[in-house]
Design a protein around this motif. Structure first.
Motif, short mmCIF file in Angstrom:
data_model
loop_
_atom_site.label_atom_id
_atom_site.label_comp_id
_atom_site.label_asym_id
_atom_site.label_seq_id
_atom_site.Cartn_x
_atom_site.Cartn_y
_atom_site.Cartn_z
N THR A 110 5.39 6.48 -3.46
CA THR A 110 5.44 5.26 -4.23
C THR A 110 6.81 4.61 -4.08
O THR A 110 7.81 5.29 -3.84
CB THR A 110 5.14 5.51 -5.72
OG1 THR A 110 5.15 4.27 -6.43
CG2 THR A 110 6.19 6.42 -6.33
N VAL A 111 6.83 3.29 -4.20
CA VAL A 111 8.06 2.51 -4.20
C VAL A 111 8.05 1.63 -5.45
O VAL A 111 7.06 0.92 -5.70
CB VAL A 111 8.16 1.60 -2.96
CG1 VAL A 111 9.44 0.77 -3.01
CG2 VAL A 111 8.10 2.41 -1.69
N LEU A 112 9.10 1.68 -6.25
CA LEU A 112 9.22 0.82 -7.41
C LEU A 112 9.90 -0.47 -7.01
O LEU A 112 11.07 -0.47 -6.61
CB LEU A 112 10.01 1.52 -8.52
CG LEU A 112 10.26 0.70 -9.79
CD1 LEU A 112 8.94 0.33 -10.46
CD2 LEU A 112 11.16 1.47 -10.76
N VAL A 113 9.17 -1.59 -7.10
CA VAL A 113 9.74 -2.89 -6.76
C VAL A 113 9.93 -3.75 -7.99
O VAL A 113 10.58 -4.80 -7.93
CB VAL A 113 8.86 -3.64 -5.73
CG1 VAL A 113 8.79 -2.89 -4.42
CG2 VAL A 113 7.45 -3.90 -6.29
N GLY A 114 9.38 -3.33 -9.13
CA GLY A 114 9.51 -4.11 -10.36
C GLY A 114 8.66 -5.37 -10.34
O GLY A 114 7.90 -5.63 -9.41
N GLY A 115 8.79 -6.14 -11.40
CA GLY A 115 8.06 -7.40 -11.48
C GLY A 115 6.56 -7.20 -11.53
O GLY A 115 6.05 -6.27 -12.16
N LEU A 116 5.84 -8.07 -10.82
CA LEU A 116 4.38 -8.07 -10.80
C LEU A 116 3.90 -8.16 -9.35
O LEU A 116 3.52 -9.22 -8.86
CB LEU A 116 3.83 -9.27 -11.60
CG LEU A 116 4.20 -9.34 -13.09
CD1 LEU A 116 3.92 -10.73 -13.64
CD2 LEU A 116 3.42 -8.29 -13.87
N PRO A 117 3.91 -7.04 -8.61
CA PRO A 117 3.49 -7.08 -7.20
C PRO A 117 2.00 -7.34 -7.07
O PRO A 117 1.19 -6.81 -7.84
CB PRO A 117 3.87 -5.69 -6.69
CG PRO A 117 3.86 -4.82 -7.90
CD PRO A 117 4.32 -5.70 -9.03
N VAL A 118 1.63 -8.18 -6.08
CA VAL A 118 0.23 -8.57 -5.95
C VAL A 118 -0.27 -8.31 -4.52
O VAL A 118 -0.64 -7.20 -4.18
CB VAL A 118 0.02 -10.06 -6.35
CG1 VAL A 118 -1.46 -10.41 -6.34
CG2 VAL A 118 0.58 -10.34 -7.74
N ASP A 119 -0.27 -9.31 -3.65
CA ASP A 119 -0.90 -9.18 -2.35
C ASP A 119 -0.01 -8.37 -1.40
O ASP A 119 1.22 -8.37 -1.52
CB ASP A 119 -1.18 -10.56 -1.75
CG ASP A 119 -2.36 -10.57 -0.80
OD1 ASP A 119 -3.03 -9.52 -0.66
OD2 ASP A 119 -2.64 -11.62 -0.20
N VAL A 120 -0.68 -7.70 -0.43
CA VAL A 120 0.01 -6.80 0.50
C VAL A 120 -0.47 -7.12 1.92
O VAL A 120 -1.67 -7.28 2.15
CB VAL A 120 -0.32 -5.32 0.19
CG1 VAL A 120 0.45 -4.39 1.12
CG2 VAL A 120 -0.04 -4.98 -1.27
N ARG A 121 0.47 -7.21 2.86
CA ARG A 121 0.08 -7.47 4.25
C ARG A 121 1.03 -6.78 5.20
O ARG A 121 2.26 -6.87 5.06
CB ARG A 121 0.06 -8.98 4.52
CG ARG A 121 -0.78 -9.42 5.72
CD ARG A 121 -2.26 -9.05 5.58
NE ARG A 121 -2.82 -9.35 4.28
CZ ARG A 121 -3.37 -10.53 3.96
NH1 ARG A 121 -3.40 -11.49 4.83
NH2 ARG A 121 -3.88 -10.70 2.76
N LEU A 122 0.46 -6.13 6.20
CA LEU A 122 1.24 -5.45 7.24
C LEU A 122 1.85 -6.48 8.19
O LEU A 122 1.20 -7.46 8.56
CB LEU A 122 0.34 -4.49 8.01
CG LEU A 122 0.99 -3.65 9.09
CD1 LEU A 122 1.99 -2.65 8.50
CD2 LEU A 122 -0.08 -2.90 9.91
N ALA A 123 3.10 -6.25 8.60
CA ALA A 123 3.73 -7.11 9.61
C ALA A 123 2.99 -6.96 10.93
O ALA A 123 2.42 -5.90 11.22
CB ALA A 123 5.19 -6.72 9.77
N PRO A 124 3.01 -7.98 11.78
CA PRO A 124 2.31 -7.89 13.07
C PRO A 124 2.73 -6.69 13.92
O PRO A 124 1.88 -6.11 14.61
CB PRO A 124 2.67 -9.21 13.76
CG PRO A 124 2.87 -10.17 12.63
CD PRO A 124 3.52 -9.34 11.55
N ASP A 125 4.00 -6.31 13.87
CA ASP A 125 4.44 -5.16 14.68
C ASP A 125 4.19 -3.83 13.98
O ASP A 125 4.51 -2.77 14.53
CB ASP A 125 5.91 -5.30 15.08
CG ASP A 125 6.87 -5.25 13.88
OD1 ASP A 125 6.41 -5.03 12.74
OD2 ASP A 125 8.08 -5.43 14.10
N GLY A 126 3.64 -3.86 12.78
CA GLY A 126 3.28 -2.64 12.07
C GLY A 126 4.43 -1.89 11.45
O GLY A 126 4.25 -0.79 10.92
N SER A 127 5.64 -2.49 11.44
CA SER A 127 6.82 -1.75 11.01
C SER A 127 7.04 -1.77 9.50
O SER A 127 7.58 -0.81 8.93
CB SER A 127 8.07 -2.30 11.71
OG SER A 127 8.27 -3.67 11.34
#
Length: 379
Positions: A225-242
């Protein structure tokens, strides 16, 4: 324009808006079941200069759909979460062609892995309403608990139902919808996710807890898990997968997460209420909807910096691209409408009335070998 109803699964017949009768069954017709074991036919070639070995969206960069979808009429489907209905729009004329009732609180419309059927995610209706994309007709609902969102593993072998109010990801057989395993998420608000390049794990947001959770798709267990705070919503992988990009409505921007180190390695301020994500057809840009200020930000994926922000009005929520990449279609969650935006100029071409709570819009068919779910994420 017709008006129909496909309602609850606990009654023997659905109440109709137009006085006709449909009898729900728990099975999708055999002609609409998607098959996970066979691979789709050859795709049109990726756009020039895009290497499939280095870009996860290479086959979705094509501007033509594959041959088996050539006879499917292009349509835009809008789930109206507060009205329990779906609107069907002709993307050529911008006219609403149909409007029908579904289960309670439909949040997203999800293309199946093999692109043969669309599923309306009826969250409080505890059902999926299949839509035949050739006829644009709804079919009898399938009982599934709390489908706020719906995804498919890269091999198509498992469906993942995001049961947000139960804090879990339900891995299911995508044919029978039988439960394989429930993965309990320790934090509230799990709602959006995306997969690694090889599909061995996913990263899911927990909107009300500020965490992004890593889940192994083979063992079906939480692995980080990663704590980013706030209200995280949509998630998308970068084109290079990194890295993964994660919008944050509370922090008004986009986190960049390294899924190996499991930490936030960057943050891009975009606008108030950063919510939805969409990769451009040429994979150069990431579009971000800033729902609380009526703007769309454009991130340069090569530099990971903000390139531009378009003022479009409304309350932009979830995106879809036209197959040629020239139009960006976005639902306006609090304005009961859909906006069509020119991706070259950022100007609004058309605003089309929809139902209350217009949300997880899908434009179908699209380029790509298969669908990973949500409202149309293709690879």
């Amino acid at each position: 324009m017709r008006c129909r109803s496909i309602l609850g699964l606990t009654v023997t017949a659905a109440l109709l808006l137009a006085g006709c009768m449909r009898t729900p069954t728990p099975q999708v017709p055999a002609t609409q079941r998607h098959t996970a074991v066979s691979r789709p036919e050859a795709q049109p070639a990726p756009a020039p200069g895009i290497n499939p070995a280095a870009n996860v969206y290479a086959y979705a960069s094509a501007t033509r759909v594959k041959s088996s979808l050539a006879d499917v009429p292009p349509r835009v489907y809008v789930p109206n979460s507060d009205a329990d209905t779906v609107d069907v729009i002709d993307p050529v004329t911008f006219k609403v062609l149909d409007h029908f009732a579904v289960g309670r609180q439909p949040h997203h419309i999800t293309p199946s892995w093999d692109l043969k059927v669309l599923y309306v995610n009826n969250t409080y209706g505890n059902s999926l309403t299949p839509i035949d994309p050739r006829s644009a007709e709804p079919q009898p609902p399938v009982p599934v608990t709390d489908p706020y969102n719906l995804y498919f593993t890269i091999d198509g072998a498992k469906a993942i139902v995001v049961a947000e109010r139960f804090r879990r990801l339900d891995f299911r057989d995508p044919h029978s919808w039988k439960l394989i395993k429930s993965v309990q998420i320790p934090w509230s608000g799990v709602d959006h996710l995306d997969f690694s390049a090889d599909g061995r794990y996913l990263m899911a947001s927990t909107e009300y807890s500020g965490h992004v959770v890593k889940v192994d798709t083979e063992t079906m267990t939480v692995s980080g898990t990663v704590l980013v705070g706030g209200l995280p919503v949509d998630v998308r992988l970068a084109p290079d997968g990194s890295v993964f990009y994660v919008t944050n409505q509370g922090r008004h921007g986009v986190s960049i997460i390294d899924p190996v180190a499991m930490k936030e390695v960057g943050f891009i301020a975009t606008g108030r209420g950063a919510h939805g994500l969409q990769v451009s057809r040429d994979t150069k840009w990431m579009y971000v909807s800033n729902r609380l200020e009526g703007t769309i930000s454009v991130i340069d994926l090569s530099t990971r910096q903000l390139h531009d922000t378009w003022t479009v009005g409304g309350s932009p929520d979830m995106f879809q691209l036209s197959p040629d990449g020239r139009q960006l279609w976005v639902s306006n969650r609090f304005h009961a409408s859909v906006s069509v935006i020119d991706t070259q100029t950022g100007q609004v071409i058309q605003r089309i009335p929809a139902g209350a709570g217009a949300h997880g819009i899908t434009y179908f068919p699209q380029p790509g070998r298969f669908s990973l779910g949500h409202n149309g994420v293709y690879r």
